[in-house]
Write an enzyme that holds these catalytic residues in place. Structure first.
Site, mmCIF file in Angstrom:
data_model
loop_
_atom_site.group_PDB
_atom_site.id
_atom_site.type_symbol
_atom_site.label_atom_id
_atom_site.label_comp_id
_atom_site.label_asym_id
_atom_site.label_seq_id
_atom_site.Cartn_x
_atom_site.Cartn_y
_atom_site.Cartn_z
ATOM 1 N N GLY A 16 0.821 -1.211 0.000
ATOM 2 C CA GLY A 16 0.000 0.000 0.000
ATOM 3 C C GLY A 16 0.857 1.264 0.000
ATOM 4 O O GLY A 16 0.607 2.205 -0.759
ATOM 5 N N ARG A 153 8.126 -11.049 -14.046
ATOM 6 C CA ARG A 153 9.190 -11.905 -13.498
ATOM 7 C C ARG A 153 9.771 -12.792 -14.609
ATOM 8 O O ARG A 153 10.990 -12.993 -14.681
ATOM 9 C CB ARG A 153 8.626 -12.760 -12.352
ATOM 10 C CG ARG A 153 8.381 -11.923 -11.105
ATOM 11 C CD ARG A 153 7.616 -12.683 -10.033
ATOM 12 N NE ARG A 153 7.657 -11.956 -8.765
ATOM 13 C CZ ARG A 153 6.858 -12.201 -7.742
ATOM 14 N NH1 ARG A 153 5.954 -13.151 -7.811
ATOM 15 N NH2 ARG A 153 6.971 -11.485 -6.632
ATOM 16 N N HIS A 177 -2.393 -17.351 -9.569
ATOM 17 C CA HIS A 177 -1.162 -16.781 -9.018
ATOM 18 C C HIS A 177 -0.646 -17.727 -7.940
ATOM 19 O O HIS A 177 -0.853 -17.527 -6.763
ATOM 20 C CB HIS A 177 -1.485 -15.404 -8.429
ATOM 21 C CG HIS A 177 -0.295 -14.694 -7.876
ATOM 22 N ND1 HIS A 177 0.868 -14.522 -8.566
ATOM 23 C CD2 HIS A 177 -0.105 -14.091 -6.672
ATOM 24 C CE1 HIS A 177 1.731 -13.846 -7.812
ATOM 25 N NE2 HIS A 177 1.160 -13.576 -6.666
HETATM 26 N N1 APR Z 1 -9.028 -3.032 6.321
HETATM 27 C C1 APR Z 1 -7.951 -2.351 5.875
HETATM 28 N N2 APR Z 1 -6.695 -2.776 6.024
HETATM 29 C C2 APR Z 1 -6.504 -3.937 6.657
HETATM 30 C C3 APR Z 1 -7.568 -4.716 7.155
HETATM 31 C C4 APR Z 1 -8.886 -4.209 6.978
HETATM 32 N N3 APR Z 1 -9.965 -4.885 7.405
HETATM 33 N N4 APR Z 1 -7.048 -5.812 7.716
HETATM 34 C C5 APR Z 1 -5.716 -5.756 7.583
HETATM 35 N N5 APR Z 1 -5.384 -4.613 6.948
HETATM 36 C C6 APR Z 1 -4.065 -4.075 6.613
HETATM 37 C C7 APR Z 1 -3.012 -4.377 7.656
HETATM 38 O O1 APR Z 1 -3.137 -3.533 8.780
HETATM 39 C C8 APR Z 1 -1.725 -4.102 6.857
HETATM 40 O O2 APR Z 1 -1.263 -2.779 7.031
HETATM 41 O O3 APR Z 1 -3.555 -4.646 5.431
HETATM 42 C C9 APR Z 1 -2.165 -4.297 5.392
HETATM 43 C C10 APR Z 1 -1.386 -5.395 4.687
HETATM 44 O O4 APR Z 1 -0.085 -4.951 4.572
HETATM 45 P P1 APR Z 1 1.199 -5.902 4.759
HETATM 46 O O5 APR Z 1 0.950 -6.857 5.877
HETATM 47 O O6 APR Z 1 2.404 -5.028 4.793
HETATM 48 O O7 APR Z 1 1.177 -6.794 3.449
HETATM 49 P P2 APR Z 1 1.701 -6.406 1.970
HETATM 50 O O8 APR Z 1 3.108 -6.834 1.830
HETATM 51 O O9 APR Z 1 1.340 -5.000 1.671
HETATM 52 O O10 APR Z 1 0.817 -7.412 1.126
HETATM 53 C C11 APR Z 1 -0.601 -7.282 1.086
HETATM 54 O O11 APR Z 1 -0.766 -8.519 -0.974
HETATM 55 O O12 APR Z 1 0.781 -9.766 -2.181
HETATM 56 C C12 APR Z 1 -0.271 -9.807 -1.263
HETATM 57 O O13 APR Z 1 0.224 -11.763 0.037
HETATM 58 C C13 APR Z 1 0.173 -10.366 0.060
HETATM 59 O O14 APR Z 1 -2.061 -10.634 0.865
HETATM 60 C C14 APR Z 1 -0.886 -9.834 0.951
HETATM 61 C C15 APR Z 1 -1.230 -8.461 0.368
#
Ligand code: APR
Length: 308
Positions: A16, A153, A177
């Site tokens: 994000g 990739r 995926h």
């Molecule tokens: N609403 C909004 N955000 C949420 C919610 C929700 N209900 N639940 C969890 N989150 C947020 C978390 O707080 C976290 O900041 O989603 C975010 C996910 O970010 P990361 O854990 O850093 O994961 P990221 O590496 O960004 O990957 C996100 O993409 O590639 C896929 O497998 C990966 O499913 C994962 C997603």
């Protein structure tokens, strides 16, 4: 008059935050960064607000914990979810992320009913399927990101092997995926020259094996978290195709309605992305082994859907 487009980023984690940076740098529009964690989206937004003058980028970025702030977004990119934790089964992960997607879908439906939605949360094909079901949006307006990334990739490692520019390699990776994604060798070329004429079959096998395991390779190296730069870039290029009506041909998770013998699920297939979202699924003739692999991949997606 507000001529700027509005990009809502649901989930302000690793991907994000990178999405926010890229959206700002590439001038997509104003950005709203939403997350359930208090302070984190606001902190990232403030940091990016301070970055904007450095590059002379005029974009407004807001961090929020209130989903209503995505109001009227043109594009929503969804990364909200949790990563798999030690001891957690795949089924538990699917159920947990499905609950998050249901909640988020409800917010998107209420506050951004006309948005084009790009889903990144894993398991990608299934979460995209769920997003479409829960929002009830036309299938053309809900798409999953992964094909662009899996293809990139493949391109990266082919270009490395050939020692040519990545822009000279044209490729497709279809299917779900996951480990059973399908690099489509028969349509992969170096500026029109079939790669099969340039790279020995065993080497191509090894490259394709590496591409299938790329996500895991990054995870193993990072130790915490998964890939974030390239997934974010992939989603940004899809958002641009929609916002600027690029009519770009890319691999993406789209709702199949009989194409490639697949019906009722989302699967990585070649699509044209333009101002109407998924303008159409492009059907290409596959070799019999590619067809069989795509069917197997579709069955894998179907089996995860049955967990929901
Ligand atoms: N609403 C909004 N955000 C949420 C919610 C929700 N209900 N639940 C969890 N989150 C947020 C978390 O707080 C976290 O900041 O989603 C975010 C996910 O970010 P990361 O854990 O850093 O994961 P990221 O590496 O960004 O990957 C996100 O993409 O590639 C896929 O497998 C990966 O499913 C994962 C997603």
């Amino acid at each position: 008059m507000n001529a700027r487009k509005k990009i809502a980023l649901i989930g302000a984690g690793q991907i994000g935050g990178t999405l926010a940076l890229l959206a700002g740098l590439r001038g997509l529009g104003d950005v709203v960064l939403y997350d359930v964690v208090e302070g984190m989206p606001q902190g990232k937004a403030l940091d990016l607000t301070h970055l904007a003058p450095v590059f002379g980028c005029d974009f407004k970025i807001t961090g929020t914990n209130n989903i209503a702030d995505i109001r009227g977004a043109d594009v929503c990119i969804v990364t909200s979810g949790i990563p798999r934790k030690p001891g957690m089964s795949r089924d538990d992960l699917v159920k947990t992320n499905a609950d998050i997607i249901r909640k988020v879908a409800d917010g998107i439906k209420s506050h951004a009913p006309n948005a084009f939605v790009i889903v990144i949360t894993n398991p990608l094909d299934v979460m995209t399927y769920l997003m479409q079901k829960e929002t009830g949006f036309p299938t053309a307006r809900v798409v999953g990101m992964a094909g662009v990334l899996d293809t990139a990739r493949y391109q990266a490692h082919l270009a490395e092997e050939l020692n040519v520019s990545v822009s000279s390699v044209s490729a497709f990776v279809l299917g779900g995926h996951g480990d059973d994604m399908v690099p489509v060798r028969s349509y992969t070329t170096c500026n029109g020259i079939p790669v099969e004429k340039l790279i020995p079959a065993e080497k191509l096998d090894a490259i394709e094996k590496r591409v299938r395991g790329s996500g895991g390779e990054v995870v193993a190296l990072l130790k915490t978290g998964s890939a974030f730069y390239s997934p974010a870039a992939s989603a940004i290029t899809m958002a641009e195709a929609y916002l600027f009506d690029r009519r770009k041909v890319v691999a993406a998770a789209a709702a199949c309605n009989g194409e490639y013998g697949v019906k009722g699920i989302y699967l990585g297939v070649p699509v044209i992305l333009g101002a109407n979202g998924v303008e159409r699924i492009v059907e290409i003739e596959l070799s019999s082994s590619e067809k069989a692999l795509l069917q197997k991949s579709a069955q894998g997606v179907q089996s995860i859907i049955s967990i929901l």
